[in-house]
Scaffold this motif. Structure first.
Motif, PDB file in Angstrom:
ATOM      1  N   LYS A  60       0.832  -1.207   0.000  1.00  0.00           N
ATOM      2  CA  LYS A  60       0.000   0.000   0.000  1.00  0.00           C
ATOM      3  C   LYS A  60       0.865   1.255   0.000  1.00  0.00           C
ATOM      4  CE  LYS A  60      -4.052  -2.016   2.283  1.00  0.00           C
ATOM      5  NZ  LYS A  60      -4.869  -2.049   3.522  1.00  0.00           N
ATOM      6  N   ARG A  61       1.930   1.221   0.801  1.00  0.00           N
ATOM      7  CA  ARG A  61       2.841   2.359   0.836  1.00  0.00           C
ATOM      8  C   ARG A  61       3.578   2.504  -0.490  1.00  0.00           C
ATOM      9  NH1 ARG A  61       6.539   2.181   6.040  1.00  0.00           N
ATOM     10  NH2 ARG A  61       7.183   4.165   5.127  1.00  0.00           N
ATOM     11  N   LEU A  62       3.950   1.374  -1.083  1.00  0.00           N
ATOM     12  CA  LEU A  62       4.633   1.429  -2.374  1.00  0.00           C
ATOM     13  C   LEU A  62       3.738   2.029  -3.450  1.00  0.00           C
ATOM     14  CD1 LEU A  62       6.567  -1.963  -2.612  1.00  0.00           C
ATOM     15  CD2 LEU A  62       7.545   0.324  -2.461  1.00  0.00           C
ATOM     16  N   LEU A  63       2.453   1.689  -3.399  1.00  0.00           N
ATOM     17  CA  LEU A  63       1.519   2.178  -4.412  1.00  0.00           C
ATOM     18  C   LEU A  63       1.392   3.697  -4.392  1.00  0.00           C
ATOM     19  CD1 LEU A  63      -1.301  -0.533  -4.273  1.00  0.00           C
ATOM     20  CD2 LEU A  63       0.319  -0.136  -6.126  1.00  0.00           C
ATOM     21  N   THR A  64       1.602   4.309  -3.225  1.00  0.00           N
ATOM     22  CA  THR A  64       1.534   5.775  -3.166  1.00  0.00           C
ATOM     23  C   THR A  64       2.661   6.410  -3.979  1.00  0.00           C
ATOM     24  OG1 THR A  64       2.852   5.821  -1.126  1.00  0.00           O
ATOM     25  CG2 THR A  64       0.459   5.728  -0.899  1.00  0.00           C
ATOM     26  N   TYR A  65       3.816   5.739  -4.030  1.00  0.00           N
ATOM     27  CA  TYR A  65       4.933   6.246  -4.835  1.00  0.00           C
ATOM     28  C   TYR A  65       4.753   5.913  -6.314  1.00  0.00           C
ATOM     29  CZ  TYR A  65       7.294   6.851  -0.337  1.00  0.00           C
ATOM     30  OH  TYR A  65       7.622   7.233   0.932  1.00  0.00           O
ATOM     31  N   VAL A  66       4.033   4.827  -6.570  1.00  0.00           N
ATOM     32  CA  VAL A  66       3.813   4.400  -7.957  1.00  0.00           C
ATOM     33  C   VAL A  66       2.684   5.187  -8.617  1.00  0.00           C
ATOM     34  CG1 VAL A  66       3.161   2.408  -9.391  1.00  0.00           C
ATOM     35  CG2 VAL A  66       4.707   2.090  -7.472  1.00  0.00           C
ATOM     36  N   LYS A  67       1.804   5.769  -7.817  1.00  0.00           N
ATOM     37  CA  LYS A  67       0.588   6.427  -8.311  1.00  0.00           C
ATOM     38  C   LYS A  67       0.833   7.415  -9.450  1.00  0.00           C
ATOM     39  CE  LYS A  67      -3.602   8.705  -6.647  1.00  0.00           C
ATOM     40  NZ  LYS A  67      -4.289   9.293  -5.458  1.00  0.00           N
ATOM     41  N   PRO A  68       1.885   8.257  -9.405  1.00  0.00           N
ATOM     42  CA  PRO A  68       2.106   9.201 -10.519  1.00  0.00           C
ATOM     43  C   PRO A  68       2.329   8.522 -11.876  1.00  0.00           C
ATOM     44  CG  PRO A  68       3.391   9.839  -8.597  1.00  0.00           C
ATOM     45  CD  PRO A  68       2.840   8.483  -8.307  1.00  0.00           C
ATOM     46  N   TYR A  69       2.659   7.238 -11.851  1.00  0.00           N
ATOM     47  CA  TYR A  69       2.942   6.513 -13.092  1.00  0.00           C
ATOM     48  C   TYR A  69       1.895   5.432 -13.342  1.00  0.00           C
ATOM     49  CZ  TYR A  69       7.221   8.644 -11.413  1.00  0.00           C
ATOM     50  OH  TYR A  69       8.132   9.538 -10.901  1.00  0.00           O
ATOM     51  N   TRP A  70       0.652   5.738 -12.941  1.00  0.00           N
ATOM     52  CA  TRP A  70      -0.408   4.730 -13.001  1.00  0.00           C
ATOM     53  C   TRP A  70      -0.698   4.277 -14.431  1.00  0.00           C
ATOM     54  CZ3 TRP A  70      -4.898   5.517 -15.719  1.00  0.00           C
ATOM     55  CH2 TRP A  70      -5.197   6.834 -16.105  1.00  0.00           C
ATOM     56  N   GLN A  71      -0.528   5.176 -15.424  1.00  0.00           N
ATOM     57  CA  GLN A  71      -0.807   4.789 -16.805  1.00  0.00           C
ATOM     58  C   GLN A  71       0.151   3.684 -17.270  1.00  0.00           C
ATOM     59  OE1 GLN A  71      -0.518   8.759 -18.513  1.00  0.00           O
ATOM     60  NE2 GLN A  71      -2.737   8.812 -18.821  1.00  0.00           N
ATOM     61  N   ARG A  72       1.429   3.859 -16.970  1.00  0.00           N
ATOM     62  CA  ARG A  72       2.404   2.811 -17.315  1.00  0.00           C
ATOM     63  C   ARG A  72       2.123   1.544 -16.513  1.00  0.00           C
ATOM     64  NH1 ARG A  72       5.488   7.490 -18.062  1.00  0.00           N
ATOM     65  NH2 ARG A  72       6.738   7.485 -19.977  1.00  0.00           N
ATOM     66  N   MET A  73       1.705   1.712 -15.272  1.00  0.00           N
ATOM     67  CA  MET A  73       1.397   0.558 -14.430  1.00  0.00           C
ATOM     68  C   MET A  73       0.224  -0.230 -15.003  1.00  0.00           C
ATOM     69  SD  MET A  73       2.609  -0.791 -11.663  1.00  0.00           S
ATOM     70  CE  MET A  73       2.144  -2.179 -10.652  1.00  0.00           C
ATOM     71  N   VAL A  74      -0.805   0.480 -15.449  1.00  0.00           N
ATOM     72  CA  VAL A  74      -1.983  -0.176 -16.031  1.00  0.00           C
ATOM     73  C   VAL A  74      -1.588  -0.940 -17.290  1.00  0.00           C
ATOM     74  CG1 VAL A  74      -4.194   0.242 -17.196  1.00  0.00           C
ATOM     75  CG2 VAL A  74      -3.678   1.396 -15.043  1.00  0.00           C
ATOM     76  N   PHE A  75      -0.758  -0.329 -18.128  1.00  0.00           N
ATOM     77  CA  PHE A  75      -0.344  -0.992 -19.358  1.00  0.00           C
ATOM     78  C   PHE A  75       0.528  -2.217 -19.045  1.00  0.00           C
ATOM     79  CE2 PHE A  75       2.158  -1.235 -23.404  1.00  0.00           C
ATOM     80  CZ  PHE A  75       1.072  -1.555 -24.211  1.00  0.00           C
ATOM     81  N   ALA A  76       1.369  -2.106 -17.995  1.00  0.00           N
ATOM     82  CA  ALA A  76       2.193  -3.250 -17.590  1.00  0.00           C
ATOM     83  C   ALA A  76       1.308  -4.404 -17.106  1.00  0.00           C
ATOM     84  CB  ALA A  76       3.166  -2.833 -16.483  1.00  0.00           C
ATOM     85  N   VAL A  77       0.254  -4.070 -16.333  1.00  0.00           N
ATOM     86  CA  VAL A  77      -0.676  -5.096 -15.861  1.00  0.00           C
ATOM     87  C   VAL A  77      -1.418  -5.720 -17.045  1.00  0.00           C
ATOM     88  CG1 VAL A  77      -2.782  -5.512 -14.507  1.00  0.00           C
ATOM     89  CG2 VAL A  77      -0.966  -4.054 -13.587  1.00  0.00           C
ATOM     90  N   PHE A  78      -1.778  -4.901 -18.037  1.00  0.00           N
ATOM     91  CA  PHE A  78      -2.423  -5.424 -19.246  1.00  0.00           C
ATOM     92  C   PHE A  78      -1.513  -6.438 -19.943  1.00  0.00           C
ATOM     93  CE2 PHE A  78      -2.779  -5.044 -23.904  1.00  0.00           C
ATOM     94  CZ  PHE A  78      -4.058  -5.543 -24.081  1.00  0.00           C
ATOM     95  N   CYS A  79      -0.226  -6.107 -20.032  1.00  0.00           N
ATOM     96  CA  CYS A  79       0.738  -7.038 -20.645  1.00  0.00           C
ATOM     97  C   CYS A  79       0.850  -8.325 -19.826  1.00  0.00           C
ATOM     98  CB  CYS A  79       2.110  -6.380 -20.765  1.00  0.00           C
ATOM     99  SG  CYS A  79       2.178  -5.028 -21.964  1.00  0.00           S
ATOM    100  N   MET A  80       0.779  -8.200 -18.509  1.00  0.00           N
ATOM    101  CA  MET A  80       0.820  -9.391 -17.651  1.00  0.00           C
ATOM    102  C   MET A  80      -0.400 -10.280 -17.874  1.00  0.00           C
ATOM    103  SD  MET A  80       2.154  -7.763 -14.044  1.00  0.00           S
ATOM    104  CE  MET A  80       3.617  -6.723 -13.986  1.00  0.00           C
ATOM    105  N   ILE A  81      -1.562  -9.656 -18.073  1.00  0.00           N
ATOM    106  CA  ILE A  81      -2.787 -10.420 -18.335  1.00  0.00           C
ATOM    107  C   ILE A  81      -2.669 -11.171 -19.656  1.00  0.00           C
ATOM    108  CG2 ILE A  81      -5.270 -10.237 -18.820  1.00  0.00           C
ATOM    109  CD1 ILE A  81      -5.331  -7.834 -16.903  1.00  0.00           C
ATOM    110  N   ILE A  82      -2.164 -10.487 -20.684  1.00  0.00           N
ATOM    111  CA  ILE A  82      -1.973 -11.137 -21.984  1.00  0.00           C
ATOM    112  C   ILE A  82      -0.980 -12.292 -21.865  1.00  0.00           C
ATOM    113  CG2 ILE A  82      -1.191 -10.825 -24.355  1.00  0.00           C
ATOM    114  CD1 ILE A  82      -3.838  -9.478 -23.785  1.00  0.00           C
TER     115      ILE A  82
END
Length: 268
Positions: A5-27
């Motif tokens: 949860k604490r890590l996600l606060t630092y990752v939040k500014p890059y959520w678009q890249r994070m979403v695309f990375a998760v999409f690649c993981m799903i594929i």
């Protein structure tokens, strides 16, 4: 979970890249499950039914699946690496600014070596948590769900037998994770103490030489280095033990499947 949860606060500014990375993981998880699903038809059509069309097409299909799987793995790893480096860059800048805003009492109570260890070593651990731990926390559950989907589609009874050990594996992972975190925290403190000795010796090199204290400082550094090594090996023993333990638990599920399947085959 609190750490993530604490890590996600630092990752939040890059959520678009994070979403695309998760999409690649799903594929990627979908491609993994597709490859796993092809095993049974491949064995049946080639070795039992002897269909030449399958022999000709299957190698091409496998190459295509692995080609696209490699592309999506590359993209997701690159994006997670980008996010990790961005997070560590921002953290270092924030820590550096914060340190300069502290009172003189802080610098009196904390040595330069400890402060340097916090900025360099500890922040680097956060980068590893983002690029590897956080990525694995998303990637592995997706792969597990995809494989479970294929398994239950093929045979829900066999699937239940195969995954009967999963709760025990999850419990083992949790216990080992807690132990590793405690040891790693202590190892980081030992590394900070090692930095203190190194900084004091180098910054006071003239005094060390003037009083002929080279051997004393070398023994002091060697002592702290040995303590750091011991903590690293404690963590290494726990991590090295986790893989064979989980594989042994997994073999129990395999044993159940072989016993049940063999019984079914023998009985017709």
């Amino acid at each position: 979970m609190d750490i993530y949860k604490r890590l996600l606060t630092y990752v939040k500014p890059y959520w678009q890249r994070m979403v695309f990375a998760v999409f690649c993981m799903i594929i990627t998880a979908g491609l993994n499950s597709s490859i796993a699903y092809m095993v049974k038809p491949m064995l049946d059509d080639i070795f039992i039914h002897k269909r030449w069309i399958v022999v000709k097409l299957l190698p091409l299909i496998i190459l295509i699946l692995y080609f696209f799987k490699g592309i999506f793995i590359y993209i997701q790893d690159y994006l997670m690496l980008y996010i990790g480096h961005k997070v560590i860059m921002n953290l270092r800048n924030k820590l550096f600014s914060h340190i300069h805003s502290l009172s003189m009492d802080f610098f009196t109570d904390h040595s330069t070596g400890v402060i340097m260890a916090r900025i360099n070593s500890d922040v680097t651990l956060v980068q590893r948590s983002v690029t590897k731990s956080l990525a694995d926390a998303i990637r592995h559950p997706l792969n597990i769900l995809a494989y479970l989907g294929v398994m239950f589609y093929c045979s829900w009874i066999w699937s239940l037998l195969a995954i009967i050990v999963l709760p025990f594996i999850a419990l083992l992972i949790n216990k080992l994770g807690i132990k590793v975190r405690k040891i790693t925290k202590k190892a980081q403190q030992q590394f900070a103490d090692l930095n203190v000795v190194l900084h004091e010796t180098i910054s006071g090199a003239l005094i060390v030489k003037a009083f002929n204290m080279e051997e004393r400082e070398a023994n002091r550094y060697s002592h702290e280095n040995q303590r750091f090594f011991n903590e690293q090996m404690r963590a290494g023993r726990v991590e090295a033990l986790s893989s064979p333990l989980m594989e042994f638990l997994g073999s129990i599920g395999i044993a159940f499947v072989i016993f049940w399947g063999g019984t079914q085959v023998i009985s017709g």
